[in-house]
Enzyme design. Structure first.
Site, PDB file in Angstrom:
ATOM      1  CD  GLU A   1      -3.849  -1.407  -3.586  1.00 11.85           C
ATOM      2  OE1 GLU A   1      -3.449  -1.704  -2.443  1.00 11.85           O
ATOM      3  OE2 GLU A   1      -3.134  -1.552  -4.594  1.00 11.85           O
ATOM      4  CG  ASP A   2      -1.378  -0.970   0.515  1.00 10.20           C
ATOM      5  OD1 ASP A   2      -1.873  -1.239  -0.580  1.00 10.20           O
ATOM      6  OD2 ASP A   2      -0.157  -1.082   0.743  1.00 10.20           O
TER       7      ASP A   2
ATOM      8  CG  ASP B   1       3.557   5.577  -5.007  1.00 16.63           C
ATOM      9  OD1 ASP B   1       3.810   6.676  -5.502  1.00 16.63           O
ATOM     10  OD2 ASP B   1       4.321   4.981  -4.240  1.00 16.63           O
TER      11      ASP B   1
ATOM     12  CG  PHE C   1       9.507   4.382   0.848  1.00 14.87           C
ATOM     13  CD1 PHE C   1       9.075   3.845  -0.357  1.00 14.87           C
ATOM     14  CD2 PHE C   1       9.786   3.528   1.902  1.00 14.87           C
ATOM     15  CE1 PHE C   1       8.931   2.471  -0.500  1.00 14.87           C
ATOM     16  CE2 PHE C   1       9.641   2.152   1.754  1.00 14.87           C
ATOM     17  CZ  PHE C   1       9.217   1.628   0.560  1.00 14.87           C
TER      18      PHE C   1
ATOM     19  NE  ARG D   1       4.277  -7.261   2.691  1.00 18.32           N
ATOM     20  CZ  ARG D   1       4.126  -6.629   1.530  1.00 18.32           C
ATOM     21  NH1 ARG D   1       3.263  -5.644   1.425  1.00 18.32           N
ATOM     22  NH2 ARG D   1       4.824  -6.983   0.470  1.00 18.32           N
TER      23      ARG D   1
HETATM   24  C1  PRP Z   1       2.217  -1.208  -3.615  1.00 17.20           C
HETATM   25  C2  PRP Z   1       0.950  -0.779  -2.902  1.00 17.20           C
HETATM   26  C3  PRP Z   1      -0.038  -0.624  -4.041  1.00 17.20           C
HETATM   27  C4  PRP Z   1       0.832  -0.169  -5.205  1.00 17.20           C
HETATM   28  C5  PRP Z   1       0.696   1.305  -5.414  1.00 17.20           C
HETATM   29  O1  PRP Z   1       2.134  -2.582  -3.870  1.00 17.20           O
HETATM   30  O2  PRP Z   1       0.521  -1.767  -1.989  1.00 17.20           O
HETATM   31  O3  PRP Z   1      -0.635  -1.861  -4.340  1.00 17.20           O
HETATM   32  O4  PRP Z   1       2.214  -0.461  -4.821  1.00 17.20           O
HETATM   33  O5  PRP Z   1       1.593   1.761  -6.410  1.00 17.20           O
HETATM   34  P1  PRP Z   1       1.117   2.408  -7.779  1.00 17.20           P
HETATM   35  O6  PRP Z   1      -0.035   3.350  -7.497  1.00 17.20           O
HETATM   36  O7  PRP Z   1       2.332   3.153  -8.226  1.00 17.20           O
HETATM   37  O8  PRP Z   1       0.723   1.306  -8.705  1.00 17.20           O
HETATM   38  P2  PRP Z   1       3.415  -3.434  -4.291  1.00 17.20           P
HETATM   39  O9  PRP Z   1       3.483  -3.504  -5.776  1.00 17.20           O
HETATM   40  O10 PRP Z   1       4.622  -2.903  -3.573  1.00 17.20           O
HETATM   41  O11 PRP Z   1       3.068  -4.897  -3.767  1.00 17.20           O
HETATM   42  P3  PRP Z   1       2.685  -5.303  -2.261  1.00 17.20           P
HETATM   43  O12 PRP Z   1       1.297  -4.826  -2.022  1.00 17.20           O
HETATM   44  O13 PRP Z   1       2.768  -6.791  -2.248  1.00 17.20           O
HETATM   45  O14 PRP Z   1       3.692  -4.650  -1.353  1.00 17.20           O
HETATM   46 MG    MG Z   2       5.242  -3.367  -1.772  1.00 16.75          MG
HETATM   47 MN    MN Z   3       0.118  -3.490  -3.100  1.00 18.44          MN
END
Ligand code: PRP
Ligand code: MG
Ligand code: MN
Length: 182
Positions: free
Chosen positions: A101-102, A105, A154, A167
């Site tokens: 994962e990136d 949150d 953010f 990205r």
């Molecule tokens: C973002 C990020 C994680 C997730 C973390 O993805 O890349 O996957 O939110 O948030 P959390 O811990 O509150 O669940 P996003 O849903 O924005 O999709 P993306 O990866 O396509 O940008």
């Molecule tokens: Mg996102």
């Molecule tokens: Mn994500």
């Protein structure tokens, strides 16, 4: 033409800091999974950059698969409702799964994903995340590999987006106020 980095207020992590941390994470994973098969599962789309660099930092075999999901019930972040947009191609029964994962949150979606993958009979399910926001956690997620703990601000870049942009930045940073007001 405007340069993408002109939209940043500050750089939180440079390209060099990110890449050196990824080498560390890869070394730890190689040590821990010595002699074991390994399946990397990337979470689209944010994890694309970290998966590409992390997988290539490994000197051992590792397969890759991808999942995509939506955690937005009706525009809100914390619905807790997770919808699979793209499931694994792979049967993970008996496999050693490492989710890549990136960022973690609130932890809501990853805690759901870990439980979902465990229920399919994986031999092990662990998480490797480049970033984590400890202050934003709503759900305790046990994470084996963390690159950086960061403040609850953010951030964009290196896979992380704001409205699908940024990205493709090589660094991670915060956005300048003009981006939000434009
Ligand atoms: C973002 C990020 C994680 C997730 C973390 O993805 O890349 O996957 O939110 O948030 P959390 O811990 O509150 O669940 P996003 O849903 O924005 O999709 P993306 O990866 O396509 O940008
Ligand atoms: Mg996102
Ligand atoms: Mn994500």
């Amino acid at each position: 033409p405007e340069h993408i980095s002109q939209d940043l207020k500050a750089v939180l992590l440079t390209e060099e800091e990110i890449q050196s941390k990824i080498l560390e994470l890869a070394a730890a994973v190689e040590r821990d999974y010595d002699g074991m098969e390994l399946l990397l599962v990337g979470v689209l789309k944010g994890a694309v950059m970290v998966m590409a660099d992390f997988a290539r930092a490994l000197t051992r075999h590792a397969e890759m698969d991808w999942v995509a999901y939506s955690s937005y019930g009706s525009g809100t972040r914390s619905s807790g409702v997770v919808r699979i947009l793209k499931d694994l191609d792979t049967d993970i029964t008996g496999r050693n799964v490492l989710i890549v994962e990136d960022i973690i949150d609130t932890g809501l979606t990853l805690s759901w994903l870990v439980a979902n993958l465990r229920s399919r009979g994986a031999a092990s399910v662990e998480i490797c995340t480049l970033l984590r926001k400890p202050e934003a956690a709503k759900m305790a997620v046990s994470v084996k590999y963390v690159g950086f703990d960061i403040p609850d601000e953010f951030v964009v870049g290196y896979g992380l987006d704001h409205a699908e942009r940024y990205r493709n930045l090589r660094c991670v940073g915060t956005l300048a106020p003009h981006v939000y007001s434009d």
